[in-house]
Design an enzyme around this catalytic site. Structure first.
Site, PDB file in Angstrom:
ATOM      1  N   LYS A 179     -49.658  84.299  53.258  1.00 34.72           N
ATOM      2  CA  LYS A 179     -48.630  84.413  54.290  1.00 34.72           C
ATOM      3  C   LYS A 179     -48.835  83.382  55.402  1.00 34.72           C
ATOM      4  CE  LYS A 179     -47.456  89.277  53.576  1.00 34.72           C
ATOM      5  NZ  LYS A 179     -48.066  89.396  52.257  1.00 34.72           N
TER       6      LYS A 179
ATOM      7  N   ASP B  71     -40.187  88.479  44.552  1.00 37.79           N
ATOM      8  CA  ASP B  71     -40.393  89.834  45.082  1.00 37.79           C
ATOM      9  C   ASP B  71     -39.846  89.943  46.500  1.00 37.79           C
ATOM     10  OD1 ASP B  71     -42.501  87.988  45.728  1.00 37.79           O
ATOM     11  OD2 ASP B  71     -43.595  89.640  46.643  1.00 37.79           O
ATOM     12  N   ASP B  72     -39.447  91.164  46.859  1.00 32.90           N
ATOM     13  CA  ASP B  72     -39.066  91.505  48.235  1.00 32.90           C
ATOM     14  C   ASP B  72     -37.977  90.595  48.790  1.00 32.90           C
ATOM     15  OD1 ASP B  72     -41.071  93.426  48.048  1.00 32.90           O
ATOM     16  OD2 ASP B  72     -42.594  92.097  48.897  1.00 32.90           O
TER      17      ASP B  72
ATOM     18  N   TYR C 219     -40.328  94.842  40.471  1.00 35.26           N
ATOM     19  CA  TYR C 219     -41.695  94.650  39.995  1.00 35.26           C
ATOM     20  C   TYR C 219     -42.473  95.952  39.837  1.00 35.26           C
ATOM     21  CZ  TYR C 219     -42.523  94.729  45.087  1.00 35.26           C
ATOM     22  OH  TYR C 219     -42.544  95.055  46.414  1.00 35.26           O
TER      23      TYR C 219
ATOM     24  N   ASP D 188     -51.532  95.224  54.238  1.00 34.13           N
ATOM     25  CA  ASP D 188     -50.646  94.419  55.079  1.00 34.13           C
ATOM     26  C   ASP D 188     -49.445  95.209  55.585  1.00 34.13           C
ATOM     27  OD1 ASP D 188     -49.511  94.644  52.586  1.00 34.13           O
ATOM     28  OD2 ASP D 188     -49.089  92.513  52.323  1.00 34.13           O
TER      29      ASP D 188
ATOM     30  N   ASN E  87     -54.477  92.625  45.069  1.00 40.96           N
ATOM     31  CA  ASN E  87     -53.974  92.142  46.353  1.00 40.96           C
ATOM     32  C   ASN E  87     -54.672  92.978  47.419  1.00 40.96           C
ATOM     33  OD1 ASN E  87     -52.421  90.923  48.348  1.00 40.96           O
ATOM     34  ND2 ASN E  87     -50.778  92.425  48.151  1.00 40.96           N
TER      35      ASN E  87
END
Length: 653
Positions: free
Chosen positions: A24, A100-101, A145, A211, A239
């Site tokens: 990020k 993703d997202d 996912y 996160d 992750n």
């Protein structure tokens, strides 16, 4: 750079072989994916890729263009190819496209070019994959996912079926399991998604990810993934926590899990009695990880470690008589790290010590009457209170030893978390001491205007507490009530039941204070039925045996006060114009139904336009005084001319 290089060394040492670069803090990975890296940025990436190769770790460069890419625009596809060609020139040979997202609505141009969002993603992924020369490792992260995102489910998802049918067969697909953060991942669930995708997935595991919540960190073992999954997967990526050093446990236990079958089952990690996997024990793996991590805590050779002090006559100090003794901390122990792990375990469960502390505090609260009155539970209460205090003290001592460990880098990553848990444990400890009469009530516990350091959450917490699902994911579940209660509006037919309960509770008080000496209360007319409650401001509590409680109110208490010639100042009536009376039979041992009934009544009074409500209680009615006090909002109200043994409590609405 330094931390990532250190990670590559750990991976090599523990037998792991892959690193997915999708940080990020690299804004050219996602938001500005079209921008090429500058010369300085390129130098850092080249060094990182070289470091990975040096330690036999495959470096996978991931890019996320899905926020704003136009799939049908050739210039966009060319920009993506140009960016990945640049990274390929840095020495990288493995890549990943992440979708993703992101929003699933396509722009008008893409809607004309593609029949679905899945077709658009597959088209650009296949083209980029072929442009790069069909690398041996190429990962694709779908928008759906996890199973929770699939409509209507995994086996019937048109999105996943399109991906499985159209994506080139040598491209691997990332999958997080049943949920974004999956509690458990079963062999059966992986077999199901594999049949739809027409290939075994790569698990992208978020079990240690933090996160999404800056107040949590996860130091428990990799678990609830049977080793029977291993032959059915193309790989597993974890992750983990945002902080580097606390990820020691997450990555170490994953490595143990990966090696378990190849290690011959029980030879490397023995199975605990309560565990089912014959090849992997999470608790044994955790102990192995914590044992190794302890050595890093105690090492002075690590970056950020506190150097050993050289003694000299000038720098040494010896306190004299009457001076404070020098503070010394005992060295950190394996038990300290086990406690640390228990306090910050996993998203779906606390560690054993944390569960025990919550259970003890819950029991001590529910049985607090045994702390102040001699009952058959008093000895047990005192014993369990001491046990809870000892556990709290262990947390404090763990904090002290952690704070004085030589390796400061690990401490800096953990410090905010251990400060927070030390503060929370301290408040709970003070509360139990207050219940036992061993200390003054903590101002932070009893104050209705706490300081910011005394509560958690900020704006995010405010939002969550306003939502209906708040608390549903609490890891410590209160046992369900054994009785079923019903709260309903009062009707005239309930008058006799209210009178019966009122008389029954008065008789219970006669042994303490003779009834002839008890002065009247303003609310006596409500309980006796002489004065009807205000419309929609009266509720009845029922259990399986019948009516067991009531809460009645007058929105304007002046006439009732005048009826018994009670003189109350205009200022008091201005602040508390309404009157409430509540009574619950002793068989209702759970306070929750009564609290809920009072809450409904206060809401109804507020709807009538009242700005405040008060109640009158006899000092001998300890049950009702305790109930109103524990509501938190009712406070003692000073009234001139109040009988000596009568207490008034009020709350603003």
């Amino acid at each position: 750079m330094e931390q990532r290089t250190d990670l590559f060394k750990r991976e090599q040492r523990w037998g792991l072989n892959t690193y997915l670069y999708a940080p990020k803090d690299d804004y050219k990975h996602r938001m500005y994916w079209r921008d090429l890296y500058s010369a300085e940025e390129a130098e850092q990436l080249i060094a990182l890729i070289s470091a990975a190769k040096e330690h036999n770790v495959e470096f996978i460069y991931a890019i996320s263009p899905g926020l704003d890419v136009t799939f049908s625009n050739p210039k966009e596809v060319a920009a993506l190819k140009r960016k990945l060609d640049q990274v390929k020139g840095f020495g990288c040979s493995s890549f990943s496209l992440l979708f993703d997202d992101i929003e699933t609505d396509m722009c008008p141009a893409d809607k004309e070019a593609f029949s679905s969002f899945a077709h658009a993603q597959v088209s650009i992924t296949n083209e980029v994959y072929q442009h790069l020369g069909e690398p041996d490792t190429f990962l694709f992260c779908p928008t759906d996912y996890c199973a929770a995102f699939c409509t209507p489910n995994v086996s019937q998802s048109s999105y996943l079926h399109t991906v499985g049918d159209k994506l080139l067969p040598r491209i691997d697909i990332l999958w997080t399991g049943p949920k974004v953060v999956s509690h458990k991942i079963s062999v059966e669930s992986i077999e199901e998604v594999s049949s739809v995708l027409k290939r075994a997935p790569v698990i992208w595991d978020n079990i240690h990810a933090n996160d999404y919540d800056p107040q949590r960190i996860f130091l428990g073992p990799f678990k609830d993934r049977p080793t029977g999954l291993i032959p059915k997967l193309r790989g597993v990526l974890t992750n983990p926590n945002c902080e580097f050093y606390p990820n020691f446990v997450a990555i170490h236990t994953l490595a143990t899990w990966c090696k378990a079958p190849a290690g011959g089952g029980l030879s490397a990690v023995e199975m605990a009695d309560e565990e089912q996997d014959p090849c992997y024990s999470p608790q044994k793996a955790l102990t192995l990880a914590l044992t190794d991590w302890l050595q890093e805590f105690l090492s002075t050779d690590q970056p950020g470690a506190r150097p050993k002090k050289e003694s000299s006559d000038e720098s040494s100090y010896l306190p004299g008589p009457g001076d404070n003794p020098l503070y010394t901390a005992e060295p950190l122990t394996l038990d300290d790290l086990k406690l640390l792990s228990d306090l910050f375990y996993l998203p779906y469960e606390h560690g054993q010590t944390a569960r025990t502390m919550l259970q003890e505090l819950d029991w001590l609260k529910k049985h607090s009457v045994a702390a102040t009155a001699e009952t058959n539970e008093t000895a047990e209460w005192c014993s369990r209170a001491q046990k809870f205090d000892d556990m709290c003290e262990a947390v404090v001592q763990m904090f002290n030893r952690l704070s004085n460990a030589p390796n400061r880098s690990i401490l800096y990553d953990l410090y905010n978390y251990i400060c927070d848990i030390k503060s929370g444990v301290g408040l709970a400890r003070a509360y139990v001491k207050t219940l036992g009469g061993c200390g003054k009530p903590s101002a932070q516990l009893m104050n209705d205007d706490p300081e910011p350091w005394g509560f958690r959450g900020g704006l995010s917490g405010e939002f969550q507490r306003m939502l209906p699902g708040h608390g549903n994911r609490d890891l410590f579940k209160h046992p369900p009530m054994t009785a079923v209660y019903c709260i309903r509006l009062y009707c005239p037919e309930d008058k006799m039941e209210v009178q019966r309960i009122s008389r029954e509770m008065q008789r219970a008080e006669e042994g303490k204070v003779p009834s002839m000496t008890q002065p009247p209360l303003i609310s006596d007319g409500l309980s006796s039925g002489e004065t009807p409650p205000s419309p929609l401001c009266a509720f009845i509590l029922e259990d399986e045996m019948g009516v067991c409680g009531y809460a009645l109110a007058l929105t304007d208490a002046r006439p009732a006060a005048a009826k018994i010639q009670r003189e109350i100042s205009d200022s008091v009536f201005g602040e508390f114009p309404s009157l409430i009376t509540t009574q619950v039979l002793p068989r209702v041992t759970d306070p929750s139904p009564a609290k809920r009934m009072i809450g409904w009544l206060l809401s109804s009074i507020r709807s009538s336009g009242s700005r405040g409500v008060f109640c009158e209680l006899r000092q001998s009615d300890r049950r009702m005084i305790d109930l109103y006090t524990k509501l938190g909002s009712f406070k003692p109200v000073k009234m001139a001319g109040l009988p000596e043994d009568v207490l008034a409590m009020g709350t603003s609405l």
